[in-house]
Scaffold this active site. Structure first.
Site, PDB file in Angstrom:
ATOM      1  N   LEU A  28       0.820  -1.210   0.000  1.00 39.17           N
ATOM      2  CA  LEU A  28       0.000   0.000   0.000  1.00 39.17           C
ATOM      3  C   LEU A  28       0.849   1.252   0.000  1.00 39.17           C
ATOM      4  O   LEU A  28       0.399   2.326  -0.359  1.00 39.17           O
ATOM      5  CB  LEU A  28      -0.913   0.000   1.233  1.00 39.17           C
ATOM      6  CG  LEU A  28      -1.889  -1.167   1.316  1.00 39.17           C
ATOM      7  CD1 LEU A  28      -2.597  -1.160   2.656  1.00 39.17           C
ATOM      8  CD2 LEU A  28      -2.895  -1.090   0.177  1.00 39.17           C
ATOM      9  N   ILE A  32       9.125   4.726   6.723  1.00 40.99           N
ATOM     10  CA  ILE A  32      10.512   4.610   7.166  1.00 40.99           C
ATOM     11  C   ILE A  32      10.806   3.231   7.721  1.00 40.99           C
ATOM     12  O   ILE A  32      11.960   2.819   7.790  1.00 40.99           O
ATOM     13  CB  ILE A  32      10.849   5.677   8.222  1.00 40.99           C
ATOM     14  CG1 ILE A  32       9.911   5.538   9.422  1.00 40.99           C
ATOM     15  CG2 ILE A  32      10.751   7.064   7.645  1.00 40.99           C
ATOM     16  CD1 ILE A  32      10.316   6.361  10.607  1.00 40.99           C
ATOM     17  N   ASP A 148       5.373  14.062  13.855  1.00 45.18           N
ATOM     18  CA  ASP A 148       5.597  13.666  12.459  1.00 45.18           C
ATOM     19  C   ASP A 148       4.402  14.055  11.605  1.00 45.18           C
ATOM     20  O   ASP A 148       4.011  13.320  10.700  1.00 45.18           O
ATOM     21  CB  ASP A 148       5.847  12.159  12.389  1.00 45.18           C
ATOM     22  CG  ASP A 148       6.541  11.752  11.087  1.00 45.18           C
ATOM     23  OD1 ASP A 148       7.183  12.626  10.464  1.00 45.18           O
ATOM     24  OD2 ASP A 148       6.439  10.581  10.693  1.00 45.18           O
TER      25      ASP A 148
END
Length: 473
Positions: A28, A32, A148
């Protein structure tokens, strides 16, 4: 501690294959920590997303924080977690891993979604912002800083017009105890106090200034800065802070813009955008955290609660229809995240003569590999080399796509420099070799004028090819 033990109890140690079938070839996306795959619940045939992490304390912390937040409708749900031993083709033995089953998000990433809507309006941007803010508020009420927040971590549930947007990937989330000393960032979404914390942290490590008993820290307000940048990009199609020189580190001119909060609303793209929208951006991109809007302030802001039509079509949709532009924003910046982080744990390197790793021992015996020779490449030990190679390719995309401070010889020289670096680390790639030949590359530079958008698009294909090749090893 009780939360950790409760989470550990919730992790299943039975084989995931008893309950799910896994499609190892369908991916998909790639984060990281590796690709996210598709799995299917055998009893219901329902599809889910499967994320696989090495079973380490950091991974368990990610799962714990994500599970704490996942009850909110604008945060991707964790269905269940398995602790199994998994052996990939490149490995000599199984390794302990966490297999995280999550809800399937079929609607794609934020920028991709915008690119598909030719008539993406300011009202829609406001509605998306409200959902992101609600997700952040939920995290912040639990005293969790996401750290993030970027477009790639904002996914739509499905392709329907009213599909909810959800926050994902808690790989860098932390409990905010006022001591978030390790800067985690992607350049275009980094808050000024993160840079200040990094600067002071580096000086303290170097002994330039004495370590303070109350070190400069950053906290949840950095998520709000990132939200301000995302809103800006959603509205106009480019980031508020950019550099005249593009690289995987933050150049001085870009750092200065962030630290001083220097950005503008260019008339061409912003003339039809409401003052309310500009106001929320200004208040989120305040340099001093105490002056920045709180998450409650965002949710109470008139722009998110306006009864006005706000049906003006945004320029961002048109810009993001160009795949090269999306590649420039997403790949050259946000996807550099893994290579730009200052790790939470210090790493010490053994001298080569005392290393026990058989791959490194063999490399030591072989010495410097001759040009064009074949050498043993271990998937995990070679990951760093692969990351550097991809970094260099992304630098080329950045140089091709991002707004240039000036045209002419300097920019041409910069493109030649980044391409030399990319070629040095990717010589075995046939697609890149053929591309350079077609663009009149002589080994040191381009001899003819370069179509930068076309080059960026092909380099994006090279990155995809290289990533797929590395994952299959």
């Amino acid at each position: 501690m009780s939360e950790e033990s409760d989470m550990d109890k919730a992790i299943k140690e039975t084989s995931i294959l008893e309950e799910y079938s896994i499609n190892w070839t369908q991916k998909l996306g790639a984060g990281i920590s590796g690709p996210v795959r598709v799995c299917v619940k055998k009893s219901t045939q329902e599809r889910f997303a499967l994320k696989i992490l090495l079973d380490r304390p950091k991974a368990r912390n990610e799962v714990r924080l994500h599970m704490m937040c996942a009850t909110h409708p604008n945060i991707v749900q964790i269905i269940e977690v398995f602790a199994n031993s998994v052996q990939f083709p490149h490995e000599s033995s199984p390794r302990a891993r966490l297999l995280i089953v999550m809800e399937m998000m079929e609607g794609g990433e934020l920028f991709h979604r915008i690119s598909q809507h030719r008539h993406f309006t300011e009202k829609q941007a406001s509605q998306v912002t409200k959902q992101i803010a609600l997700a952040l508020r939920h995290c912040h009420l639990l005293n969790i800083a996401h750290r993030d927040l970027k477009p790639e971590n904002l996914l739509f549930k499905d392709n329907s017009l009213d599909a909810p947007v959800k926050l994902c990937d808690f790989g860098f989330a932390k409990i905010d105890q006022g001591d978030l000393m390790t800067p985690q960032f992607t350049p275009y979404y980094v808050a000024p106090q993160v840079l200040e914390a990094q600067r002071r942290h580096q000086k303290e490590k170097s002994g330039i200034i004495p370590t303070s008993p109350t070190p400069y820290t950053y906290n949840k307000s950095c998520d709000l800065w990132s939200l301000g940048v995302i809103i800006y990009v959603m509205l106009c199609g480019y980031p508020p802070f950019y550099s005249k020189h593009h690289s995987r580190t933050i150049p001085k001119d870009m750092r200065r813009k962030i630290m001083t909060g220097s950005f503008e609303f260019p008339e061409e793209e912003w003339s039809q955008i409401s003052e309310m929208a500009k106001d929320v951006v200004r208040k989120l991109l305040k340099v001093k955290p105490e002056e920045r809007l709180t998450i409650e302030g965002v949710l109470d802001h008139p722009w998110l609660n306006s009864t006005e039509a706000l049906d003006n079509v945004l320029p961002s949709a048109q810009l993001m229809m160009d795949k090269a532009v999306v590649a420039g924003i997403q790949q050259a910046h946000a996807e550099q995240l893994a290579n730009m982080r200052i790790q939470d744990l210090k790493v010490s390197l053994k001298p080569l003569h005392s290393v026990n790793n058989p791959i490194l021992r063999k490399r030591k015996l072989l010495g410097t590999k001759p040009k064009d020779s074949v050498y043993i490449h271990d998937h995990e030990n070679g990951a760093e080399d692969s990351n550097v190679a991809l970094e260099k390719l992304r630098d080329v995309i950045a140089q091709c796509i991002l707004p240039q401070a000036g045209k002419g010889e300097n920019e041409d020289e910069k493109l030649n420099e980044v391409m030399q670096e990319a070629w040095k680390y990717n010589r075995e790639c046939k697609l890149l070799r053929d591309t350079l030949q077609s663009f009149s590359w002589n080994g040191r530079g381009f001899t003819d004028k370069v179509d930068r958008l076309k080059l960026a698009e092909i380099v994006k294909q090279v990155i995809e090819e290289q990533t797929t090749s590395h994952e299959s090893q």
